[in-house]
Design an enzyme around this catalytic site. Structure first.
Site, PDB file in Angstrom:
ATOM      1  N   LEU A  37       0.860  -1.179   0.000  1.00  0.00           N
ATOM      2  CA  LEU A  37       0.000   0.000   0.000  1.00  0.00           C
ATOM      3  C   LEU A  37       0.897   1.229   0.000  1.00  0.00           C
ATOM      4  CD1 LEU A  37      -2.959  -0.547   2.526  1.00  0.00           C
ATOM      5  CD2 LEU A  37      -3.126  -0.165   0.069  1.00  0.00           C
ATOM      6  N   ASP A  38       0.619   2.194  -0.872  1.00  0.00           N
ATOM      7  CA  ASP A  38       1.397   3.434  -0.894  1.00  0.00           C
ATOM      8  C   ASP A  38       1.245   4.172   0.436  1.00  0.00           C
ATOM      9  OD1 ASP A  38       2.251   3.013  -3.493  1.00  0.00           O
ATOM     10  OD2 ASP A  38       0.566   4.109  -4.378  1.00  0.00           O
ATOM     11  N   PRO A  39       2.226   5.003   0.807  1.00  0.00           N
ATOM     12  CA  PRO A  39       2.130   5.743   2.079  1.00  0.00           C
ATOM     13  C   PRO A  39       0.824   6.528   2.226  1.00  0.00           C
ATOM     14  CG  PRO A  39       4.337   5.940   1.194  1.00  0.00           C
ATOM     15  CD  PRO A  39       3.518   5.227   0.142  1.00  0.00           C
ATOM     16  N   ALA A  41      -2.078   5.799   1.139  1.00  0.00           N
ATOM     17  CA  ALA A  41      -3.240   4.924   1.249  1.00  0.00           C
ATOM     18  C   ALA A  41      -3.438   4.421   2.670  1.00  0.00           C
ATOM     19  CB  ALA A  41      -3.088   3.749   0.297  1.00  0.00           C
TER      20      ALA A  41
END
Length: 292
Positions: A37-39, A41
């Protein structure tokens, strides 16, 4: 501490940050996640810990569901609000045009990953090249959006619920939709709500896990190894068969328990512990490919 942990990730943390926090809480070095998960998100991050890390190979292609907010009239180099945001000053089309354009992102299609992504170019992650201001050209890859529902559309904000195959970038959907509409668009908010059979409603925050650890109750958040991969059929074996399976010997399953031709089977001990993941050789004969 062997099994699977469901974590509701907060914004601002990398997936690696979360894994490190879990390692400290659980006092283990063996842990990893099943999908970055991207930061920016939030939402469901699935971790495997202890000997369960050996089951990660069986989770690579699970579908995922996201609640995503797209903001029109802006673009960024990362395709989301974390990058260098540039207003386009282009008018945002009306609701009817936006809703019609979403049909281009349903079903199977080719998608170009964002230039700032983990996709590798000659072994180097694209995001590292992008940070060095090296031109990045990624080839389109086939993806599938199983379901895309509109939750709300207010002015320049569109909120959608997307269920897609692994490897689909919601950031690219936001960017490509903005390009198609001629006004530009970026991903301004993202929350993962589902990964395979697991829901964010089952997950705990890092703070909740820390509280459990302080009370010596951390194991309550653990999904045991034997309960993982529920779609793989299982059969119980006696102690003699268990010893043979652990020695790497092929084993037979009952056609009344395991459907003939099932590609994988979970071999369980009488006490319910996972012995091995068996790989099909011929109908109802399996080789213990992964032994625990």
């Amino acid at each position: 501490m062997n099994g699977l942990i469901l974590i509701d990730k907060a914004a601002g943390l990398t997936s690696h940050d979360v894994v490190n926090r879990w390692r400290k809480l659980a006092g283990t070095k063996r842990a990893g996640h099943l999908g970055t998960l991207d930061p920016m998100a939030t939402g469901l991050l699935v971790l495997v810990t202890g000997i369960a890390t050996r089951l990660a190979q069986f989770y690579g292609k699970s579908e995922k569901t996201y609640l995503a907010e797209i903001t029109f009239g802006q673009t960024s180099d990362t395709y989301d609000a974390e990058g260098e945001v540039i207003p386009t000053n282009a008018p945002v089309p009306g609701a009817e045009i936006i809703l019609a354009a979403l049909d281009e992102f349903r079903g199977k299609f080719l998608q170009t990953p964002p230039p700032v992504s983990a996709k590798k170019i000659k072994g180097v992650p694209a995001y590292k090249l992008a940070r060095q201001h090296v031109a990045v050209e990624l080839a389109p890859v086939p993806v599938e959006v199983k379901q895309l529902d509109v939750e709300s559309l207010n002015g320049d904000k569109l909120t959608i619920m997307v269920t897609c195959t692994a490897g689909t970038y919601i950031r690219s959907i936001a960017h490509d939709l903005g390009q198609l509409l001629g006004c530009g668009g970026l991903l301004s908010c993202l929350r993962r709500t589902q990964a395979g059979e697991y829901s964010v409603n089952q997950a705990k925050t890092l703070d909740q896990l820390a509280n459990l650890a302080a009370e010596h109750r951390l194991s309550e958040a653990l999904i045991p190894v034997a309960q993982m991969l529920p779609d793989i059929p299982a059969e119980y074996f006696d102690s003699v068969s268990e010893m043979h399976i652990r020695q790497g010997r092929d084993f037979r399953t009952s056609p009344f328990v395991v459907q003939p031709g099932a590609p994988l089977v979970k071999a369980l001990s009488r006490s319910g512990d996972l012995i091995a993941i068996g790989e099909l050789k011929i109908p109802n004969l399996y080789h213990p490919g992964t032994v625990f």
